[in-house]
Design an enzyme around this catalytic site. Structure first.
Site, PDB file in Angstrom:
ATOM      1  N   ASP A  12      41.388  38.814  42.503  1.00  9.64           N
ATOM      2  CA  ASP A  12      42.304  38.419  41.436  1.00  9.64           C
ATOM      3  C   ASP A  12      43.202  37.257  41.874  1.00  9.64           C
ATOM      4  OD1 ASP A  12      43.377  38.597  38.895  1.00  9.64           O
ATOM      5  OD2 ASP A  12      44.915  40.044  39.477  1.00  9.64           O
ATOM      6  N   GLY A  15      43.102  32.208  38.379  1.00 10.66           N
ATOM      7  CA  GLY A  15      43.726  31.428  37.309  1.00 10.66           C
ATOM      8  C   GLY A  15      45.091  30.886  37.725  1.00 10.66           C
ATOM      9  N   HIS A  29      38.881  29.205  39.490  1.00 11.81           N
ATOM     10  CA  HIS A  29      37.632  29.985  39.588  1.00 11.81           C
ATOM     11  C   HIS A  29      36.659  29.303  40.551  1.00 11.81           C
ATOM     12  CE1 HIS A  29      38.939  32.789  36.640  1.00 11.81           C
ATOM     13  NE2 HIS A  29      38.955  31.925  35.640  1.00 11.81           N
ATOM     14  N   LEU A 122      22.811  43.058  54.543  1.00  6.22           N
ATOM     15  CA  LEU A 122      24.020  43.319  53.763  1.00  6.22           C
ATOM     16  C   LEU A 122      23.621  43.489  52.303  1.00  6.22           C
ATOM     17  CD1 LEU A 122      27.140  43.186  53.090  1.00  6.22           C
ATOM     18  CD2 LEU A 122      26.860  40.707  52.951  1.00  6.22           C
TER      19      LEU A 122
HETATM   20  C1  IPE Z   1      40.442  42.282  37.372  1.00  2.79           C
HETATM   21  O1  IPE Z   1      41.268  41.186  37.201  1.00  2.79           O
HETATM   22  C2  IPE Z   1      39.033  41.896  37.088  1.00  2.79           C
HETATM   23  C3  IPE Z   1      38.416  41.000  38.051  1.00  2.79           C
HETATM   24  C4  IPE Z   1      38.925  40.561  39.158  1.00  2.79           C
HETATM   25  C5  IPE Z   1      37.087  40.616  37.706  1.00  2.79           C
HETATM   26  P1  IPE Z   1      42.040  40.922  35.828  1.00  2.79           P
HETATM   27  O2  IPE Z   1      42.866  39.728  36.053  1.00  2.79           O
HETATM   28  O3  IPE Z   1      41.081  40.903  34.713  1.00  2.79           O
HETATM   29  O4  IPE Z   1      42.934  42.225  35.706  1.00  2.79           O
HETATM   30  P2  IPE Z   1      44.189  42.499  34.764  1.00  2.79           P
HETATM   31  O5  IPE Z   1      43.771  42.207  33.364  1.00  2.79           O
HETATM   32  O6  IPE Z   1      45.275  41.601  35.209  1.00  2.79           O
HETATM   33  O7  IPE Z   1      44.517  43.933  35.023  1.00  2.79           O
HETATM   34  C1  IPE Z   2      40.244  36.901  38.752  1.00  2.27           C
HETATM   35  O1  IPE Z   2      41.165  35.906  38.611  1.00  2.27           O
HETATM   36  C2  IPE Z   2      38.869  36.444  38.355  1.00  2.27           C
HETATM   37  C3  IPE Z   2      38.397  36.994  37.085  1.00  2.27           C
HETATM   38  C4  IPE Z   2      38.951  37.937  36.376  1.00  2.27           C
HETATM   39  C5  IPE Z   2      37.185  36.412  36.584  1.00  2.27           C
HETATM   40  P1  IPE Z   2      41.993  35.738  37.280  1.00  2.27           P
HETATM   41  O2  IPE Z   2      41.263  34.797  36.401  1.00  2.27           O
HETATM   42  O3  IPE Z   2      42.320  37.053  36.690  1.00  2.27           O
HETATM   43  O4  IPE Z   2      43.306  35.039  37.817  1.00  2.27           O
HETATM   44  P2  IPE Z   2      44.790  35.321  37.356  1.00  2.27           P
HETATM   45  O5  IPE Z   2      45.047  36.786  37.615  1.00  2.27           O
HETATM   46  O6  IPE Z   2      44.849  34.980  35.913  1.00  2.27           O
HETATM   47  O7  IPE Z   2      45.611  34.438  38.210  1.00  2.27           O
HETATM   48 MG    MG Z   3      43.918  38.347  36.924  1.00  5.56          MG
END
Ligand code: IPE
Ligand code: IPE
Ligand code: MG
Length: 224
Positions: A12, A15, A29, A122
């Site tokens: 996570d 973004g 990403h 792996l």
């Molecule tokens: C969890 O991250 C899903 C992935 C890393 C693929 P999100 O960014 O979607 O989670 P929430 O919505 O903040 O809980």
């Molecule tokens: C996790 O990063 C990747 C996916 C859910 C695809 P995010 O896209 O949720 O990044 P933030 O949490 O918005 O920073």
């Molecule tokens: Mg996120």
């Protein structure tokens, strides 16, 4: 020292990283994919047999169309460019989640799984359109239909993680302490590490620090 077979990661923070450093979530990403490659290498170095990566949740469909499109393009290109290399490294790729993407991507995912199915160094479980609640309900339904006794052993056969040991470690980057519908059953006894760093900034030294810490933990599993 605790044995270590399986690391699961909620990757996570892409973004936020992208917005902060490149003024674009999608750039985050792209940068996150570099971290994936680095962590795969490190997983192999540490002789860990299973790496489960949460890449797209069943809830992530709520995101803007252009971001979703970017993510799946990134994945498509990654598979096209890297699957040979993963195969040569004796890595097995398994998708967990429901494959309901474009026919091109579905085909690519199936081909990648078949190509690498005999590999043994792996196993990477890529969680795509994955949601734990869906997985559990689906498993309960299938078990019920089978008319077999409802017990833990029979139930496990219907999870997407069938034959995969439960994660020893869960890492969530991105400074958020929640599970976001990831492996709710399988994480029952995992050691959980919530990391402040955003995924693109997460490094092999962070990964190795967590492993070192994990090795020293007294895991009780209810015992004393
Ligand atoms: C969890 O991250 C899903 C992935 C890393 C693929 P999100 O960014 O979607 O989670 P929430 O919505 O903040 O809980
Ligand atoms: C996790 O990063 C990747 C996916 C859910 C695809 P995010 O896209 O949720 O990044 P933030 O949490 O918005 O920073
Ligand atoms: Mg996120």
């Amino acid at each position: 020292m605790n044995p270590l077979n399986h690391v699961a990661i909620i990757m996570d923070g892409n973004g936020r990283w992208g917005l902060k450093y490149k003024n674009s979530r999608n750039a985050g990403h792209k940068a996150g994919l570099k971290t994936v490659e680095e962590i795969i290498k490190e997983t192999i170095k540490n002789n860990i047999k299973y790496l489960t990566l949460y890449a797209f949740s069943t809830e992530n469909w709520k995101r803007p169309k252009q971001e979703i499109k970017f993510l799946f393009n990134l994945l498509e290109n990654f598979l096209i460019n890297k699957i040979e290399d993963l195969n040569k490294q004796n890595i097995k790729l398994k998708i967990i989640g429901v494959k309901n993407f474009s026919s091109k991507l579905n085909k690519l995912l199936n081909q990648s799984e078949i190509k690498t199915s005999k590999n043994s160094k792996l196993q990477i479980n890529l969680a795509l359109n994955y949601g734990s609640k869906f997985e559990l309900i689906n498993a309960f339904n299938k078990l019920k239909k089978s008319k077999k006794k409802i017990n833990e052993k029979n139930f496990l056969n219907y999870l997407q993680t069938k034959d995969i040991p439960d994660p020893d470690i869960l890492i969530r980057t991105g400074n958020t302490k929640r599970l976001s519908n990831f492996l709710l059953w399988q994480l029952a006894y995992s050691e959980i590490f919530f990391e402040k760093k955003l995924w693109p900034a997460f490094s092999k030294s962070d990964f190795n620090r967590i492993i070192k810490e994990y090795r020293k933990i007294k895991r009780n599993f209810g015992n004393i």
